[in-house]
Design an enzyme around this catalytic site. Structure first.
Site, PDB file in Angstrom:
ATOM      1  CG  ASN A   9      -1.732   1.217   1.404  1.00 39.23           C
ATOM      2  OD1 ASN A   9      -1.842   2.007   0.474  1.00 39.23           O
ATOM      3  ND2 ASN A   9      -2.322   1.396   2.581  1.00 39.23           N
ATOM      4  CD1 TRP A  10       3.873   1.064  -2.537  1.00 39.56           C
ATOM      5  CD2 TRP A  10       3.584   1.782  -4.648  1.00 39.56           C
ATOM      6  NE1 TRP A  10       4.577   0.220  -3.370  1.00 39.56           N
ATOM      7  CE2 TRP A  10       4.417   0.641  -4.663  1.00 39.56           C
ATOM      8  CE3 TRP A  10       3.271   2.399  -5.862  1.00 39.56           C
ATOM      9  CZ2 TRP A  10       4.933   0.110  -5.852  1.00 39.56           C
ATOM     10  CZ3 TRP A  10       3.786   1.879  -7.034  1.00 39.56           C
ATOM     11  CH2 TRP A  10       4.617   0.748  -7.029  1.00 39.56           C
ATOM     12  CE  LYS A  11      -0.196   3.481   4.568  1.00 37.27           C
ATOM     13  NZ  LYS A  11      -0.105   3.657   6.009  1.00 37.27           N
ATOM     14  CG  HIS A  95      -5.887   2.255   5.176  1.00 42.82           C
ATOM     15  ND1 HIS A  95      -5.466   3.236   6.039  1.00 42.82           N
ATOM     16  CD2 HIS A  95      -4.881   1.373   5.076  1.00 42.82           C
ATOM     17  CE1 HIS A  95      -4.216   2.954   6.425  1.00 42.82           C
ATOM     18  NE2 HIS A  95      -3.846   1.830   5.856  1.00 42.82           N
ATOM     19  CD  GLU A  97      -2.906   5.816   6.518  1.00 42.05           C
ATOM     20  OE1 GLU A  97      -2.925   5.784   5.281  1.00 42.05           O
ATOM     21  OE2 GLU A  97      -1.983   5.328   7.195  1.00 42.05           O
ATOM     22  CD  GLU A 167      -3.633  -2.036   7.460  1.00 36.67           C
ATOM     23  OE1 GLU A 167      -2.536  -2.332   6.985  1.00 36.67           O
ATOM     24  OE2 GLU A 167      -4.226  -0.985   7.195  1.00 36.67           O
ATOM     25  N   GLY A 173       2.497   2.677  10.724  1.00 38.42           N
ATOM     26  CA  GLY A 173       3.485   3.740  10.525  1.00 38.42           C
ATOM     27  C   GLY A 173       4.191   4.168  11.791  1.00 38.42           C
ATOM     28  CB  SER A 212       5.188  -1.409  11.989  1.00 38.90           C
ATOM     29  OG  SER A 212       4.778  -0.068  12.217  1.00 38.90           O
ATOM     30  N   GLY A 233       2.798  -0.925   4.318  1.00 39.52           N
ATOM     31  CA  GLY A 233       2.906   0.472   3.914  1.00 39.52           C
ATOM     32  C   GLY A 233       4.362   0.856   3.718  1.00 39.52           C
TER      33      GLY A 233
END
Ligand code: PGA
Length: 257
Positions: A9-11, A95, A97, A167, A173, A212, A233
């Site tokens: 997941n490159w965001k 997600h 976020e 998650e 992160g 992570s 990520g």
């Protein structure tokens, strides 16, 4: 036995040129054919070009989001049909976020998941608790409720077509990973909830861990009975690191299912 599934997941990172350069390097690093399902989820601007680059490869393309409607006046949004047209086989929904920064509810996530399945795209449905929720002993309740609503619109016979990602928000992160045992405890509970909802198909649903994940911890996580993959990520932004994660995820370190 569930086939491991590893997703990057490159965001909001990686332009088109970077995504193609990544794919060129990454495809040279992973064994072919891979014993795992490997997925790259770039930003929307890179979906088309990356989809074309991955077309003849064992690596699948995923979107990071979708809108549930088939089309219409939804400025800035993309439909499942549009994602399918550029080669997406998966899409991440729910997600944390998006739930926390953009106010997405489980109801909205559920509508997205249903729209994806109708378009032939596999939803990766995310769930996870905050630090406070864990500290106050509410992890299982929070995740059960997220799943019940986020999967509420999935037809009972489509359970096997889902991927779920656990998650924990406190691990995303932050460099703080859930221990393999802590993650397994939640994954086992998630599988029970999936069994309540989808019956025997729950045994086929792959549940990824995210938060992570790195080359250092992926094998221990993957050795757990109900951990079937990872949503990665930060450590997926470097092709060497993600290829290493893919490689280490297939080492059978636990009892096979
Ligand atoms: P992280 O992100 O690996 O950087 O913790 C995981 C995710 O948010 O999917």
């Amino acid at each position: 036995m569930r086939r491991p599934i590893l997703a990057a997941n490159w965001k909001m990172q990686m332009g088109v040129a970077e995504a193609i350069a990544y794919a060129d390097r990454f495809l040279g690093l992973i064994a072919e054919p891979t014993a795992v399902d490997v997925i790259l989820a770039p930003p929307a601007t890179a979906l088309d070009a990356l989809g074309q680059r991955l077309a003849q490869s064992p690596v699948a393309l995923a979107a990071q989001n979708v809108h549930p409607a088939a089309g219409g006046a939804f400025t800035g949004e993309l439909s499942a049909g549009m994602l399918s047209e550029v080669g997406c086989r998966y899409a991440i929904v729910g997600h944390s976020e998006r739930r926390t920064l953009l106010g997405e509810t489980s109801e909205f996530v559920g509508a997205k998941a249903r729209a994806l399945l109708e378009a032939g795209i596999t939803p990766i449905v995310c769930c996870g608790e905050t630090d406070d929720e864990r500290e106050s002993g509410r992890t299982f309740d929070v995740i059960s409720e997220q799943l019940e609503i986020s999967l509420g619109e999935i037809p009972a016979d489509r359970g096997a077509d889902l991927v779920v990602a656990y998650e924990p928000i406190w691990a995303i992160g932050t460099g703080k990973t859930a221990t393999p045992e802590t993650a397994q405890e939640v994954h086992a509970m998630i599988r029970e909830r999936l069994r309540d909802r989808f019956g025997d198909a729950a045994a086929e649903i792959r549940i990824q861990y995210g938060g992570s994940v790195k080359p250092d911890n992926v094998a221990a996580l993957m050795s757990q009975t109900d951990i079937d993959g990872a949503l990665v990520g930060g450590a997926s932004l470097d092709p060497e690191s993600f290829a290493e994660i893919v490689r280490l995820s297939v080492i059978p370190t636990g009892d096979p299912q």
